[in-house]
Motif scaffolding. Structure first.
Motif, PDB file in Angstrom:
ATOM      1  N   PHE B 134       9.964  -0.806   0.881  1.00 44.84           N
ATOM      2  CA  PHE B 134       8.961  -1.847   1.146  1.00 44.84           C
ATOM      3  C   PHE B 134       8.660  -2.025   2.631  1.00 44.84           C
ATOM      4  O   PHE B 134       7.953  -2.960   3.010  1.00 44.84           O
ATOM      5  CB  PHE B 134       9.410  -3.174   0.529  1.00 44.84           C
ATOM      6  N   GLU B 135       9.223  -1.134   3.478  1.00 42.71           N
ATOM      7  CA  GLU B 135       8.942  -1.247   4.909  1.00 42.71           C
ATOM      8  C   GLU B 135       7.438  -1.103   5.129  1.00 42.71           C
ATOM      9  O   GLU B 135       6.815  -0.175   4.604  1.00 42.71           O
ATOM     10  CB  GLU B 135       9.710  -0.175   5.695  1.00 42.71           C
ATOM     11  N   ASN B 136       6.887  -2.026   5.887  1.00 44.75           N
ATOM     12  CA  ASN B 136       5.436  -2.106   6.135  1.00 44.75           C
ATOM     13  C   ASN B 136       4.635  -2.390   4.868  1.00 44.75           C
ATOM     14  O   ASN B 136       3.414  -2.307   4.863  1.00 44.75           O
ATOM     15  CB  ASN B 136       4.905  -0.829   6.809  1.00 44.75           C
ATOM     16  N   LYS B 137       5.315  -2.679   3.782  1.00 48.96           N
ATOM     17  CA  LYS B 137       4.629  -3.087   2.544  1.00 48.96           C
ATOM     18  C   LYS B 137       5.186  -4.446   2.145  1.00 48.96           C
ATOM     19  O   LYS B 137       5.486  -4.693   0.972  1.00 48.96           O
ATOM     20  CB  LYS B 137       4.878  -2.071   1.435  1.00 48.96           C
ATOM     21  N   GLY B 138       5.387  -5.271   3.122  1.00 48.74           N
ATOM     22  CA  GLY B 138       5.922  -6.602   2.863  1.00 48.74           C
ATOM     23  C   GLY B 138       7.248  -6.841   3.583  1.00 48.74           C
ATOM     24  O   GLY B 138       7.647  -7.975   3.772  1.00 48.74           O
ATOM     25  N   VAL B 139       7.931  -5.763   3.992  1.00 50.71           N
ATOM     26  CA  VAL B 139       9.167  -5.924   4.772  1.00 50.71           C
ATOM     27  C   VAL B 139       8.870  -5.526   6.218  1.00 50.71           C
ATOM     28  O   VAL B 139       8.478  -4.389   6.485  1.00 50.71           O
ATOM     29  CB  VAL B 139      10.324  -5.067   4.206  1.00 50.71           C
ATOM     30  N   ASP B 140       9.007  -6.474   7.133  1.00 54.63           N
ATOM     31  CA  ASP B 140       8.793  -6.228   8.567  1.00 54.63           C
ATOM     32  C   ASP B 140      10.058  -6.604   9.327  1.00 54.63           C
ATOM     33  O   ASP B 140      10.669  -7.629   9.034  1.00 54.63           O
ATOM     34  CB  ASP B 140       7.638  -7.091   9.098  1.00 54.63           C
ATOM     35  N   TYR B 141      10.410  -5.770  10.305  1.00 53.39           N
ATOM     36  CA  TYR B 141      11.586  -6.087  11.128  1.00 53.39           C
ATOM     37  C   TYR B 141      11.205  -6.734  12.456  1.00 53.39           C
ATOM     38  O   TYR B 141      12.064  -7.186  13.196  1.00 53.39           O
ATOM     39  CB  TYR B 141      12.409  -4.825  11.389  1.00 53.39           C
ATOM     40  N   PHE B 142       9.924  -6.705  12.769  1.00 55.43           N
ATOM     41  CA  PHE B 142       9.425  -7.352  13.984  1.00 55.43           C
ATOM     42  C   PHE B 142       8.204  -8.179  13.598  1.00 55.43           C
ATOM     43  O   PHE B 142       7.488  -7.821  12.673  1.00 55.43           O
ATOM     44  CB  PHE B 142       8.949  -6.315  15.013  1.00 55.43           C
ATOM     45  N   VAL B 143       7.980  -9.245  14.333  1.00 54.46           N
ATOM     46  CA  VAL B 143       6.719  -9.970  14.161  1.00 54.46           C
ATOM     47  C   VAL B 143       5.767  -9.420  15.218  1.00 54.46           C
ATOM     48  O   VAL B 143       5.883  -9.746  16.393  1.00 54.46           O
ATOM     49  CB  VAL B 143       6.915 -11.489  14.335  1.00 54.46           C
ATOM     50  N   LYS B 144       4.914  -8.518  14.815  1.00 54.64           N
ATOM     51  CA  LYS B 144       4.016  -7.887  15.793  1.00 54.64           C
ATOM     52  C   LYS B 144       2.697  -8.644  15.865  1.00 54.64           C
ATOM     53  O   LYS B 144       2.150  -8.858  16.924  1.00 54.64           O
ATOM     54  CB  LYS B 144       3.749  -6.430  15.399  1.00 54.64           C
ATOM     55  N   ALA B 211      23.890 -18.201   2.454  1.00 51.58           N
ATOM     56  CA  ALA B 211      23.202 -17.368   1.462  1.00 51.58           C
ATOM     57  C   ALA B 211      22.695 -16.082   2.111  1.00 51.58           C
ATOM     58  O   ALA B 211      22.559 -15.997   3.336  1.00 51.58           O
ATOM     59  CB  ALA B 211      22.028 -18.134   0.870  1.00 51.58           C
ATOM     60  N   ASN B 212      22.463 -15.083   1.285  1.00 48.52           N
ATOM     61  CA  ASN B 212      21.945 -13.799   1.743  1.00 48.52           C
ATOM     62  C   ASN B 212      20.843 -13.327   0.819  1.00 48.52           C
ATOM     63  O   ASN B 212      20.913 -13.570  -0.385  1.00 48.52           O
ATOM     64  CB  ASN B 212      23.048 -12.734   1.710  1.00 48.52           C
ATOM     65  N   VAL B 213      19.864 -12.623   1.386  1.00 53.49           N
ATOM     66  CA  VAL B 213      18.900 -11.929   0.537  1.00 53.49           C
ATOM     67  C   VAL B 213      19.612 -10.685   0.015  1.00 53.49           C
ATOM     68  O   VAL B 213      20.135  -9.888   0.790  1.00 53.49           O
ATOM     69  CB  VAL B 213      17.630 -11.551   1.327  1.00 53.49           C
ATOM     70  N   THR B 214      19.680 -10.550  -1.304  1.00 52.39           N
ATOM     71  CA  THR B 214      20.461  -9.447  -1.880  1.00 52.39           C
ATOM     72  C   THR B 214      19.611  -8.428  -2.631  1.00 52.39           C
ATOM     73  O   THR B 214      20.073  -7.331  -2.908  1.00 52.39           O
ATOM     74  CB  THR B 214      21.539  -9.992  -2.828  1.00 52.39           C
ATOM     75  N   GLU B 215      18.386  -8.821  -2.989  1.00 49.40           N
ATOM     76  CA  GLU B 215      17.522  -7.877  -3.706  1.00 49.40           C
ATOM     77  C   GLU B 215      16.087  -8.056  -3.234  1.00 49.40           C
ATOM     78  O   GLU B 215      15.672  -9.160  -2.883  1.00 49.40           O
ATOM     79  CB  GLU B 215      17.566  -8.139  -5.223  1.00 49.40           C
ATOM     80  N   VAL B 216      15.341  -6.954  -3.260  1.00 49.02           N
ATOM     81  CA  VAL B 216      13.897  -7.021  -3.008  1.00 49.02           C
ATOM     82  C   VAL B 216      13.191  -6.336  -4.179  1.00 49.02           C
ATOM     83  O   VAL B 216      13.678  -5.336  -4.701  1.00 49.02           O
ATOM     84  CB  VAL B 216      13.511  -6.335  -1.676  1.00 49.02           C
ATOM     85  N   HIS B 217      12.076  -6.924  -4.609  1.00 51.20           N
ATOM     86  CA  HIS B 217      11.345  -6.372  -5.746  1.00 51.20           C
ATOM     87  C   HIS B 217       9.861  -6.350  -5.459  1.00 51.20           C
ATOM     88  O   HIS B 217       9.354  -7.132  -4.650  1.00 51.20           O
ATOM     89  CB  HIS B 217      11.593  -7.225  -7.009  1.00 51.20           C
ATOM     90  N   GLY B 218       9.160  -5.481  -6.163  1.00 46.93           N
ATOM     91  CA  GLY B 218       7.712  -5.423  -6.033  1.00 46.93           C
ATOM     92  C   GLY B 218       7.172  -4.247  -6.801  1.00 46.93           C
ATOM     93  O   GLY B 218       7.931  -3.473  -7.393  1.00 46.93           O
ATOM     94  N   ASN B 219       5.859  -4.167  -6.749  1.00 46.72           N
ATOM     95  CA  ASN B 219       5.212  -3.064  -7.451  1.00 46.72           C
ATOM     96  C   ASN B 219       4.364  -2.340  -6.409  1.00 46.72           C
ATOM     97  O   ASN B 219       3.187  -2.613  -6.255  1.00 46.72           O
ATOM     98  CB  ASN B 219       4.366  -3.640  -8.591  1.00 46.72           C
ATOM     99  N   GLY B 220       5.009  -1.438  -5.655  1.00 50.34           N
ATOM    100  CA  GLY B 220       4.309  -0.803  -4.539  1.00 50.34           C
ATOM    101  C   GLY B 220       4.342  -1.680  -3.297  1.00 50.34           C
ATOM    102  O   GLY B 220       4.562  -1.206  -2.201  1.00 50.34           O
TER     103      GLY B 220
END
Lengths: 111, 335
Positions: B134-144, B211-220
């Protein structure tokens, strides 16, 4: 004869093994420097400024006695890791002194 | 395509000084750095830390040293690719190097200097399976580009200054914002912590502590994350974006694939001569290199930069006589 300037630091290895390292208290050594000097594969990328977490250890025994508690900067770094435990420290921030005698640590690193 | 004499990978203190030494000998430089500002770790990680072993400065703040160095190299008008990673190295039939960056730029240079210090600063990624998908499809590591989050549902994770600063900033922009932190305490700057607590009380920010985020889900594209508390109890959150902010970690990066002789994470160089690597025309200076007796000091990196520049000049002018001139005699003749 017991050297008053020497303490024992124990390092937990794989398969429940423990290695005991003699550590001088009069050389202003950090735990990171001691471990690195004894050949443990710690990168210590930042050189001891609490700016990386390659020297992250878990203190299995003696956590309360270690001496100086973790600073905010150290906690901030530990907080950003995913394998931090309740008794984690950055070894570069632990000064070897008499309070460290017989502490048992396990190297965790930045993973 | 950018054409230059010397391409320098890494704009830390040693890379910057290489521009100066090259400039004295009439060689132009282009610098590439993954960080968006020059100065490397000095500017990015510890700008307010004092340094005591720079000759002439009893004490100087890391950030100030970089400012001074930028002033020093200004006459030599270096060009920059900041916020870009050097990803690929090729050799042209003409013998020039062709360096490609993650920003899609190409730099053609006669000499390549690697001054990449600790390596490439990469975001520390939480161990969540299929996060990469999901990198660049909803997961970003920087706020650009904060505008991208306007009216969106956001989940941020982390407890440091960066996580809190962005929470405060994005709370006004986002439709919904949840901040997830693994601990119950924040170690960031106290005024940031206060602001986030106030935002939480007013309902603008949802705080999930211990708490921790433990799962990521999506459709593309990402549409949901699972947050687990200390006891493993899961909460499902619909979201447009997940932004993990766990700081940066240095990695060796793409240059590991460039065919350089390495010793662990460091590049082996010929220290008896000019800090050249096993590839003729490619030099490595500063903390990234290794040789018998190597000392990782900025001071030593400066020395390596000076010797590199002399050697590079001789490579570029094989039939000319080299005549070393002191700055006290010649002054600075910029471009």
């Amino acid at each position: 004869m017991i050297d008053k300037d020497l303490v024992q630091i124990k390092v937990a290895g794989p398969n429940a093994t423990v290695v005991t390292l003699p550590a001088p208290t009069n050389m202003s050594l950090s735990l990171m420097e001691l471990l690195k000097g004894n050949g443990y594969p710690i990168q210590a990328t930042c050189g001891g400024m609490a700016l990386c977490a390659t020297c992250h250890v878990c203190v299995l025994e003696g956590y309360e006695q270690v001496g100086e508690p973790a600073s905010d900067a150290e906690w901030a770094m530990l907080d950003s890791l995913f394998n931090t435990t309740d008794t984690s420290r950055l070894a570069c921030q632990v000064r070897i002194g008499h309070a460290c005698d017989n502490m048992l640590v396990k190297i965790l690193g930045d993973t | 395509m950018i054409t230059t004499d010397i391409c320098i990978v890494g704009a830390g203190p040693v890379g910057l000084f290489a521009v100066f030494e090259a400039g004295l000998l009439g060689m132009r430089c282009h610098l590439i750095d993954v960080l968006t500002q020059p100065g490397g770790q000095l500017a990015e990680i510890y700008p307010k830390k004092p340094i005591y072993d720079i000759p002439g400065y009893p004490v100087v703040l890391a950030g100030e040293l970089i400012q001074r160095q930028l002033e020093q190299i200004a006459p030599f008008k270096p060009t920059w690719s900041l916020g870009e990673k050097a990803t690929d190295l090729q050799k042209n039939p003409s013998g020039d190097f062709l360096i490609t960056t993650s920003g899609g730029n190409q730099i053609q240079a006669k000499i390549l200097v690697i001054a990449s210090g600790l390596g490439v600063f990469e975001p520390r990624k939480p161990p969540i399976s299929s996060l990469d998908d999901f990198e660049n499809k909803g997961v970003d590591y920087f706020v650009k580009n904060p505008d991208a989050y306007k009216g969106k549902k956001l989940v941020l994770a982390g407890g440091g200054d960066s996580a809190l600063d962005w929470t405060i900033f994005l709370a006004d922009i986002a439709a919904e914002l949840t901040l997830v932190h693994r601990s119950s305490r924040f170690r960031a700057a106290p005024d940031s912590v206060e602001k986030v607590m106030a935002l939480s009380q007013s309902g603008k920010v949802r705080l999930m502590l211990d708490a921790n985020v433990t799962e990521v889900h999506g459709n593309g594209r990402l549409n949901k994350v699972v947050v687990s508390n200390k006891d493993g109890w899961p909460t499902h959150l619909d979201t447009d974006y997940f932004i993990p902010l766990f700081g940066l970690r240095p990695e060796l990066g793409p240059l590991a694939q460039w065919g350089l002789n390495m010793d662990g994470e460091a590049i082996k160089v010929d220290n008896t001569l000019d800090y050249q690597t096993n590839i003729p025309g490619v030099y490595a200076i500063g903390d990234i290199n290794t040789y018998p007796g190597k000392l990782k000091l900025i001071l030593c990196g400066y020395h390596e930069a000076a010797l590199m520049a002399q050697s590079a000049w001789k490579r570029l002018h094989p039939n000319s006589m080299f005549n070393m001139k002191y700055t006290t005699v010649n002054g600075i003749n910029g471009f």
